[in-house]
Design a protein around this motif. Structure first.
Motif, PDB file in Angstrom:
ATOM      1  N   LEU A   1       0.906  -1.215  -0.142  1.00 31.43           N
ATOM      2  CA  LEU A   1       0.002  -0.064  -0.149  1.00 31.43           C
ATOM      3  C   LEU A   1       0.713   1.197   0.076  1.00 31.43           C
ATOM      4  O   LEU A   1       0.505   2.350  -0.794  1.00 31.43           O
ATOM      5  N   ILE A   2       1.951   1.116   0.816  1.00 32.16           N
ATOM      6  CA  ILE A   2       2.609   2.405   0.808  1.00 32.16           C
ATOM      7  C   ILE A   2       3.684   2.551  -0.590  1.00 32.16           C
ATOM      8  O   ILE A   2       3.620   3.575  -1.106  1.00 32.16           O
ATOM      9  N   ALA A   3       3.800   1.404  -1.227  1.00 29.95           N
ATOM     10  CA  ALA A   3       4.739   1.471  -2.511  1.00 29.95           C
ATOM     11  C   ALA A   3       3.752   2.201  -3.377  1.00 29.95           C
ATOM     12  O   ALA A   3       3.916   2.793  -4.576  1.00 29.95           O
ATOM     13  N   ASP A   4       2.562   1.616  -3.722  1.00 33.65           N
ATOM     14  CA  ASP A   4       1.290   2.199  -4.532  1.00 33.65           C
ATOM     15  C   ASP A   4       1.294   3.410  -4.171  1.00 33.65           C
ATOM     16  O   ASP A   4       1.159   4.171  -5.505  1.00 33.65           O
ATOM     17  N   ALA A   5       1.359   4.180  -3.096  1.00 37.37           N
ATOM     18  CA  ALA A   5       0.903   5.455  -2.828  1.00 37.37           C
ATOM     19  C   ALA A   5       2.150   6.414  -3.588  1.00 37.37           C
ATOM     20  O   ALA A   5       1.853   7.390  -4.105  1.00 37.37           O
ATOM     21  N   LEU A   6       3.254   5.749  -3.331  1.00 39.47           N
ATOM     22  CA  LEU A   6       4.565   6.385  -3.870  1.00 39.47           C
ATOM     23  C   LEU A   6       4.583   6.452  -5.298  1.00 39.47           C
ATOM     24  O   LEU A   6       4.714   7.335  -6.031  1.00 39.47           O
ATOM     25  N   VAL A   7       4.172   5.327  -5.922  1.00 39.99           N
ATOM     26  CA  VAL A   7       4.053   5.276  -7.464  1.00 39.99           C
ATOM     27  C   VAL A   7       3.021   6.193  -8.068  1.00 39.99           C
ATOM     28  O   VAL A   7       3.365   6.947  -9.087  1.00 39.99           O
ATOM     29  N   GLU A   8       1.974   6.240  -7.306  1.00 41.54           N
ATOM     30  CA  GLU A   8       0.805   7.323  -7.693  1.00 41.54           C
ATOM     31  C   GLU A   8       1.010   8.716  -7.239  1.00 41.54           C
ATOM     32  O   GLU A   8       0.102   9.543  -7.626  1.00 41.54           O
ATOM     33  N   GLY A   9       2.205   9.003  -6.641  1.00 42.39           N
ATOM     34  CA  GLY A   9       2.511  10.458  -5.972  1.00 42.39           C
ATOM     35  C   GLY A   9       1.505  10.779  -5.040  1.00 42.39           C
ATOM     36  O   GLY A   9       1.176  12.114  -5.080  1.00 42.39           O
ATOM     37  N   ARG A  10       1.156  10.073  -4.047  1.00 36.72           N
ATOM     38  CA  ARG A  10       0.018  10.522  -2.975  1.00 36.72           C
ATOM     39  C   ARG A  10       0.591  10.173  -1.707  1.00 36.72           C
ATOM     40  O   ARG A  10       1.515   9.193  -1.697  1.00 36.72           O
ATOM     41  N   GLN A  11      -0.011  10.353  -0.761  1.00 37.22           N
ATOM     42  CA  GLN A  11       0.366   9.999   0.799  1.00 37.22           C
ATOM     43  C   GLN A  11      -0.295   8.712   0.927  1.00 37.22           C
ATOM     44  O   GLN A  11      -1.405   8.645   0.645  1.00 37.22           O
ATOM     45  N   PRO A  12       0.525   7.823   1.690  1.00 37.57           N
ATOM     46  CA  PRO A  12      -0.272   6.301   1.844  1.00 37.57           C
ATOM     47  C   PRO A  12      -1.504   6.365   2.673  1.00 37.57           C
ATOM     48  O   PRO A  12      -1.621   7.635   3.690  1.00 37.57           O
ATOM     49  N   GLU A  13      -2.395   5.567   2.662  1.00 34.92           N
ATOM     50  CA  GLU A  13      -3.501   5.675   3.491  1.00 34.92           C
ATOM     51  C   GLU A  13      -3.671   4.175   3.866  1.00 34.92           C
ATOM     52  O   GLU A  13      -4.166   3.166   2.982  1.00 34.92           O
ATOM     53  N   VAL A  14      -3.013   3.867   5.112  1.00 35.59           N
ATOM     54  CA  VAL A  14      -3.064   2.603   5.598  1.00 35.59           C
ATOM     55  C   VAL A  14      -3.947   2.368   6.719  1.00 35.59           C
ATOM     56  O   VAL A  14      -4.540   1.685   6.956  1.00 35.59           O
ATOM     57  N   THR A  15      -3.810   3.382   7.653  1.00 36.47           N
ATOM     58  CA  THR A  15      -4.284   3.080   9.105  1.00 36.47           C
ATOM     59  C   THR A  15      -5.512   2.795   9.046  1.00 36.47           C
ATOM     60  O   THR A  15      -6.181   1.901   9.829  1.00 36.47           O
ATOM     61  N   ASP A  16      -6.471   3.702   8.438  1.00 33.54           N
ATOM     62  CA  ASP A  16      -7.845   3.342   8.386  1.00 33.54           C
ATOM     63  C   ASP A  16      -8.438   1.863   7.506  1.00 33.54           C
ATOM     64  O   ASP A  16      -9.248   1.434   7.509  1.00 33.54           O
ATOM     65  N   ARG A  17      -7.266   1.553   6.809  1.00 33.72           N
ATOM     66  CA  ARG A  17      -7.543   0.113   6.209  1.00 33.72           C
ATOM     67  C   ARG A  17      -6.832  -1.017   7.191  1.00 33.72           C
ATOM     68  O   ARG A  17      -6.832  -2.423   6.438  1.00 33.72           O
ATOM     69  N   LEU A  18      -6.106  -0.724   8.196  1.00 33.52           N
ATOM     70  CA  LEU A  18      -5.452  -1.824   8.733  1.00 33.52           C
ATOM     71  C   LEU A  18      -6.396  -2.439   9.462  1.00 33.52           C
ATOM     72  O   LEU A  18      -7.085  -2.065  10.629  1.00 33.52           O
ATOM     73  N   GLY A  19      -6.565  -3.945   9.317  1.00 25.56           N
ATOM     74  CA  GLY A  19      -7.411  -4.612  10.043  1.00 25.56           C
ATOM     75  C   GLY A  19      -6.880  -5.234  11.509  1.00 25.56           C
ATOM     76  O   GLY A  19      -5.608  -5.026  11.714  1.00 25.56           O
ATOM     77  N   ASP A  20      -7.732  -5.754  12.204  1.00 20.39           N
ATOM     78  CA  ASP A  20      -7.332  -6.135  13.481  1.00 20.39           C
ATOM     79  C   ASP A  20      -6.320  -7.400  13.510  1.00 20.39           C
ATOM     80  O   ASP A  20      -5.347  -7.426  14.233  1.00 20.39           O
ATOM     81  N   ALA A  21      -6.662  -8.192  12.383  1.00 19.59           N
ATOM     82  CA  ALA A  21      -5.812  -9.232  12.548  1.00 19.59           C
ATOM     83  C   ALA A  21      -4.172  -8.879  12.060  1.00 19.59           C
ATOM     84  O   ALA A  21      -3.084  -9.366  12.670  1.00 19.59           O
ATOM     85  N   ALA A  22      -4.198  -8.118  11.350  1.00 19.70           N
ATOM     86  CA  ALA A  22      -2.846  -7.400  10.695  1.00 19.70           C
ATOM     87  C   ALA A  22      -2.234  -6.652  11.842  1.00 19.70           C
ATOM     88  O   ALA A  22      -0.786  -7.185  12.155  1.00 19.70           O
ATOM     89  N   TRP A  23      -2.762  -5.982  12.471  1.00 23.30           N
ATOM     90  CA  TRP A  23      -2.346  -5.258  13.906  1.00 23.30           C
ATOM     91  C   TRP A  23      -1.994  -5.978  14.909  1.00 23.30           C
ATOM     92  O   TRP A  23      -0.822  -6.467  15.501  1.00 23.30           O
ATOM     93  N   ARG A  24      -2.654  -7.356  15.145  1.00 19.35           N
ATOM     94  CA  ARG A  24      -2.472  -8.387  16.148  1.00 19.35           C
ATOM     95  C   ARG A  24      -1.306  -9.050  15.540  1.00 19.35           C
ATOM     96  O   ARG A  24      -0.578  -9.763  16.792  1.00 19.35           O
ATOM     97  N   ARG A  25      -1.035  -9.412  14.523  1.00 19.77           N
ATOM     98  CA  ARG A  25      -0.181 -10.450  13.939  1.00 19.77           C
ATOM     99  C   ARG A  25       1.301  -9.840  14.305  1.00 19.77           C
ATOM    100  O   ARG A  25       2.283 -10.422  14.981  1.00 19.77           O
TER     101      ARG A  25
END
Length: 266
Positions: A104-128
């Motif tokens: 997601l961060i890489a995609d944002a860099l390629v598209e020239g925008r700020q990354p948007e991860v926090t609001d898409r970050l699921g509980d499972a990814a956080w806990r892992r």
């Protein structure tokens, strides 16, 4: 073997290394064996990988271990003490990243925008990430202290991350887990030095490991700054780890050594 390897520096020592199936953990285990350790226990969640490393000449004894399982951690450390009589050195190199967040961060860099991860970050990814990186570090530290406190000696080195300092945008769970690792290790260090146990941390920057190999090219390219050193090798980080584990670092307690090739200072 690195040129700075010192034969016999760990003569007679019993060591355990988590995350020893690849990367920094494998490099640490190899160097401990090369520098005279009587026994090296190599632990990793990937049983096949750690068995391959352990099968190398003088590498050590392989153990399959998920560091996020407290009972398994306790059992692995206790077995090492039963098998070899003591535990002098524990290096905790096990940890995980989040490839989906990196993409997601890489995609944002390629598209020239700020990354948007926090609001898409699921509980499972956080806990892992926090379960393995932070909880796992606590379980390993606790088990090591239980083994070392009765004999009044020991050296513990934890692999943290420079991400705890520069907190990359779009990587909140990883940065938080590693910042927690640093604080946890320092708090334990201040407690257990009274029992003769030293705890220190290495905070690597970009290093050529399997984790780095999975990093999207655009993110890897962002570290190609000609003003600083390129990606470290696992052996270069292992050299720092072994210094902290050795008697040469007897006066270092609760240190966090930033090893990022000059990308920033803390």
């Amino acid at each position: 073997m690195n040129d700075v390897t010192r034969q016999g520096r760990f003569d007679g020592k019993v060591a355990m290394v988590t995350g020893a199936g690849s990367g920094m953990g494998a490099a640490v285990a190899r160097q401990l064996a090369a520098e005279g350790a009587r026994a090296v226990v190599l632990a990793d969640v990937n049983a096949e990988a750690v068995e391959r490393v352990a099968a190398e000449p003088a590498a050590g004894h392989a153990v399959a271990l998920d560091v996020s399982d407290p009972a398994a951690v306790d059992a692995a450390v206790a077995d090492a003490v039963r098998r070899f009589g003591r535990l002098d050195i524990l290096v905790h190199a096990a940890g995980v990243d989040d490839p989906e967040a990196k993409q997601l961060i890489a995609d944002a860099l390629v598209e020239g925008r700020q990354p948007e991860v926090t609001d898409r970050l699921g509980d499972a990814a956080w806990r892992r990430v926090t379960r393995i990186n932070l909880d796992g570090t606590f379980y390993v530290l606790r088990a090591a202290v239980r083994a070392m406190r009765p004999v009044g000696a020991g050296a513990i080195v934890v692999i943290g991350s420079s991400s705890a300092f520069d907190t990359p945008a779009g990587y909140p769970h990883y940065a938080a887990s590693k910042a927690g690792v640093h604080a946890l290790s320092q708090a334990v260090a201040k407690e257990v030095i009274a029992s003769g146990i030293r705890v220190n941390v290495v905070a690597p920057g970009p290093t050529e490991t399997g984790m780095a190999a999975r990093t999207p090219a655009v993110l890897r390219g962002g570290f190609a700054d000609p003003r600083v050193r390129p990606y470290a090798t696992p052996e270069e980080i292992a050299d720092i780890v072994l210094f902290l584990a050795s008697e040469a670092a007897a006066n270092l307690v609760g240190a966090v050594l930033l090893a990022n090739g000059g990308r920033f200072t803390a």
